[in-house]
Write a protein that holds these residues in place. Structure first.
Motif, PDB file in Angstrom:
ATOM      1  N   ASN A 189       0.658  -1.172  -0.148  1.00 52.64           N
ATOM      2  CA  ASN A 189      -0.054   0.120   0.070  1.00 52.64           C
ATOM      3  C   ASN A 189       0.778   1.186   0.024  1.00 52.64           C
ATOM      4  OD1 ASN A 189       0.499   0.839   2.672  1.00 52.64           O
ATOM      5  ND2 ASN A 189      -0.375  -1.098   3.312  1.00 52.64           N
ATOM      6  N   ARG A 190       0.176   2.457   0.085  1.00 53.97           N
ATOM      7  CA  ARG A 190       0.887   3.821  -0.054  1.00 53.97           C
ATOM      8  C   ARG A 190       2.148   3.663   1.076  1.00 53.97           C
ATOM      9  NH1 ARG A 190      -2.166   9.084   0.762  1.00 53.97           N
ATOM     10  NH2 ARG A 190      -3.308   8.398  -1.179  1.00 53.97           N
ATOM     11  N   TYR A 191       1.843   3.356   2.166  1.00 53.43           N
ATOM     12  CA  TYR A 191       2.836   3.374   3.180  1.00 53.43           C
ATOM     13  C   TYR A 191       3.681   2.282   3.594  1.00 53.43           C
ATOM     14  CZ  TYR A 191      -0.357   7.329   4.227  1.00 53.43           C
ATOM     15  OH  TYR A 191      -1.411   8.185   4.577  1.00 53.43           O
ATOM     16  N   GLN A 248       1.612   0.607  -7.816  1.00 54.56           N
ATOM     17  CA  GLN A 248       2.464   1.932  -7.145  1.00 54.56           C
ATOM     18  C   GLN A 248       1.793   3.366  -7.665  1.00 54.56           C
ATOM     19  OE1 GLN A 248       6.671   0.754  -8.171  1.00 54.56           O
ATOM     20  NE2 GLN A 248       7.105   0.991  -5.823  1.00 54.56           N
ATOM     21  N   GLN A 249       1.612   3.270  -8.983  1.00 53.72           N
ATOM     22  CA  GLN A 249       0.818   4.801  -9.335  1.00 53.72           C
ATOM     23  C   GLN A 249      -0.357   4.837  -8.692  1.00 53.72           C
ATOM     24  OE1 GLN A 249       0.697   4.247 -13.545  1.00 53.72           O
ATOM     25  NE2 GLN A 249       2.922   4.061 -14.014  1.00 53.72           N
ATOM     26  N   PHE A 256      -1.164   4.170  -5.673  1.00 48.97           N
ATOM     27  CA  PHE A 256      -0.902   4.517  -4.303  1.00 48.97           C
ATOM     28  C   PHE A 256      -0.891   6.239  -4.139  1.00 48.97           C
ATOM     29  CE2 PHE A 256       1.861   0.417  -3.704  1.00 48.97           C
ATOM     30  CZ  PHE A 256       0.464  -0.355  -3.643  1.00 48.97           C
ATOM     31  N   THR A 257      -0.808   6.634  -5.301  1.00 45.57           N
ATOM     32  CA  THR A 257      -0.770   8.237  -5.113  1.00 45.57           C
ATOM     33  C   THR A 257      -2.220   8.878  -5.049  1.00 45.57           C
ATOM     34  OG1 THR A 257      -1.003   8.744  -7.567  1.00 45.57           O
ATOM     35  CG2 THR A 257       1.403   8.409  -6.618  1.00 45.57           C
ATOM     36  N   ASN A 258      -3.121   8.027  -5.279  1.00 46.77           N
ATOM     37  CA  ASN A 258      -4.545   8.436  -5.285  1.00 46.77           C
ATOM     38  C   ASN A 258      -5.603   7.729  -3.953  1.00 46.77           C
ATOM     39  OD1 ASN A 258      -4.421  10.247  -7.564  1.00 46.77           O
ATOM     40  ND2 ASN A 258      -4.625   8.571  -8.763  1.00 46.77           N
ATOM     41  N   SER A 259      -4.827   6.588  -3.567  1.00 48.18           N
ATOM     42  CA  SER A 259      -5.375   5.695  -2.642  1.00 48.18           C
ATOM     43  C   SER A 259      -4.696   5.123  -1.770  1.00 48.18           C
ATOM     44  CB  SER A 259      -6.617   4.915  -3.376  1.00 48.18           C
ATOM     45  OG  SER A 259      -7.256   4.055  -2.170  1.00 48.18           O
ATOM     46  N   GLN A 278       5.229  -0.063   0.794  1.00 47.07           N
ATOM     47  CA  GLN A 278       5.268  -0.788  -0.902  1.00 47.07           C
ATOM     48  C   GLN A 278       6.064  -1.959  -1.028  1.00 47.07           C
ATOM     49  OE1 GLN A 278       5.616   2.667  -3.639  1.00 47.07           O
ATOM     50  NE2 GLN A 278       4.509   3.741  -2.473  1.00 47.07           N
TER      51      GLN A 278
END
Length: 258
Positions: A88-90, A138-139, A141-144, A92
Motif C-alpha cells: 500500500n502507499r505506506y 504503485q501509481q 498509491f498516489t490516489n489511494s 510498498q
C-alpha cells in the motif's frame, strides 16, 4: 507462457434465516493447478479465522511463506469489492523472506474494518517473482492508500490470469491462502450517555477529547468503559468513569461546586 489456474467458487448460503439470504456472497478462491509442496503461504488474523469484527475496529494479520517471495494481500468485502491492502502507499516493499513471520500493519497506517457488514475475506497470493501489475499499483498509491481493483470479486478473480499473472517464466512458482471474518455494525454496540451537571454548561470531554457539547445533553457512545470529564471555564472540573451498555441510557450527573 500462460499459467493455468483453478477457480473454486464458494457460494455462501445462509441456513439460519431468510434475512441472511440477502447476504449471500460468491467467494472465489484461487489455487495453483499444480501446487508444489515446497512453496506455501500461511495467513491468519490476530483474532483467529472466522472472528467477528465491529465496523471501525482495527484489524491485525500475519503471514509466513516457505520461500523468499513477493506477496499481495486482497481484501474482498461482502458486496464484492476488491482492494489491495498490501502493498500500500505506506508499505510498498512486498518482498518477504522465507520462514519469517510478518505482522501487518507495521507502522504508519491501520487496517480499519469498513461499514460493509457480512463475511469479508483476505486473500494472500505469493510469487517467487514480482507481479506484472506492481508498477500500476504503485501509481495507484498516489490516489489511494488501498487501491480498488474491482467492484466484482467474481469477475476479478475469474480473470486472474490476465489481471495479476506473474512475469512469464516456467521457473516461477506461486501459492495462495485465504482467511475470513464477519463484520457487524457498531450500531448494535452503542449505548447512550445523558450528561447533566450543576451548574449547567460544563464542557464534556470523552477519553481525553472534547466532544463540542455542554451539559445538559445526550449522545451515543460505544459500549464499554469511558472516562468522562466535565469542565467549567477551566477553573472547575470533575471526572468519572462510566460503563456504557449497548442499547441502554447511562445517566451521569456531577456537582461542579464540590
Amino acid at each position: 507462457m500462460k499459467r493455468q489456474f483453478v477457480i473454486i467458487v464458494v457460494l455462501l448460503i445462509s441456513i439460519f434465516s431468510l434475512s441472511l439470504a440477502e447476504d449471500m456472497l460468491q467467494k472465489i478462491i484461487v489455487t495453483p493447478e499444480n501446487p508444489t509442496n515446497s512453496f506455501d503461504i500461511q495467513l491468519w488474523l490476530s483474532k483467529g479465522d472466522g472472528a467477528t469484527y465491529i465496523s471501525g475496529e482495527n484489524l491485525t494479520l500475519s503471514f509466513r511463506t516457505t520461500k523468499n517471495a513477493y506477496v499481495v494481500l486482497y481484501d474482498i468485502q461482502s458486496n464484492g469489492s476488491v482492494n489491495i491492502i498490501f502493498p500500500n502507499r505506506y508499505d510498498q516493499d512486498n518482498f518477504v523472506y522465507a520462514d519469517t513471520t510478518y505482522t501487518l500493519p507495521r507502522g504508519g497506517y491501520n487496517f480499519t474494518v469498513d461499514t460493509v457488514t457480512g463475511m469479508e475475506y483476505i486473500q494472500a497470493v505469493a510469487s517467487t517473482e514480482q507481479f506484472v501489475n506492481f508498477n500500476q499499483w504503485q501509481q495507484a498509491f498516489t490516489n489511494s492508500v488501498y487501491p480498488s481493483v474491482s467492484l466484482n470479486a467474481e469477475e476479478y478473480f475469474g480473470n486472474f490470469n490476465s489481471r495479476i499473472s506473474v512475469i512469464p517464466n516456467p521457473e516461477i512458482q506461486w501459492t495462495s491462502a485465504i482467511t475470513s471474518f464477519n463484520v457487524r455494525s457498531n450500531s448494535n454496540y452503542n449505548g447512550y450517555l445523558s450528561c447533566t451537571s450543576y451548574p449547567s454548561g460544563a464542557e464534556i470531554w470523552v477519553d481525553g477529547r472534547y466532544t463540542g457539547r455542554k451539559t445538559p445533553t445526550s449522545f451515543t457512545l460505544n459500549s464499554g468503559n469511558h472516562l468522562i470529564r466535565y469542565v467549567i471555564n477551566q477553573t472547575r472540573e470533575n471526572s468519572r468513569y462510566v460503563n456504557i451498555t449497548p442499547g441502554q441510557v447511562t445517566n451521569l450527573f456531577m456537582d461542579m461546586l464540590h
